[in-house]
Scaffold this motif. Sequence first.
Motif: not given
Length: 110
Positions: A2-6, A20-24, A105-110
Amino acid sequence: ARILKFRYVGNQNVYLKWNTKGAFYTVHRTPAVDSIMTQFKMGLYQFPREKKVMEVAFTDILNEHVEVTREGRKRWDHASNKPDDFLHGLVFGRIALQVSTGELNLGSAL
């Protein structure tokens, strides 16, 4: 795979945040650079000892310096004619490692 944008941001109240708006994910630049610079000072990274191999990379790292803004905020910067690309490559590589090991933990950044 998977590719994640930062993307770096200059000021946010958390290290990592989902946009959310930018999906990154946004990464607060100053703490990200602080963290890796601290690890350099602690000797937690090993690089090839051959000077010629690392000369450009080390110059990129050393081009970065700390400034304090008029508002009293700390920030890392570099002269526009002095690249710091290797340093930021290491920062984003470190973030990828932190995500893959569960340290971040990326889930905590949502």
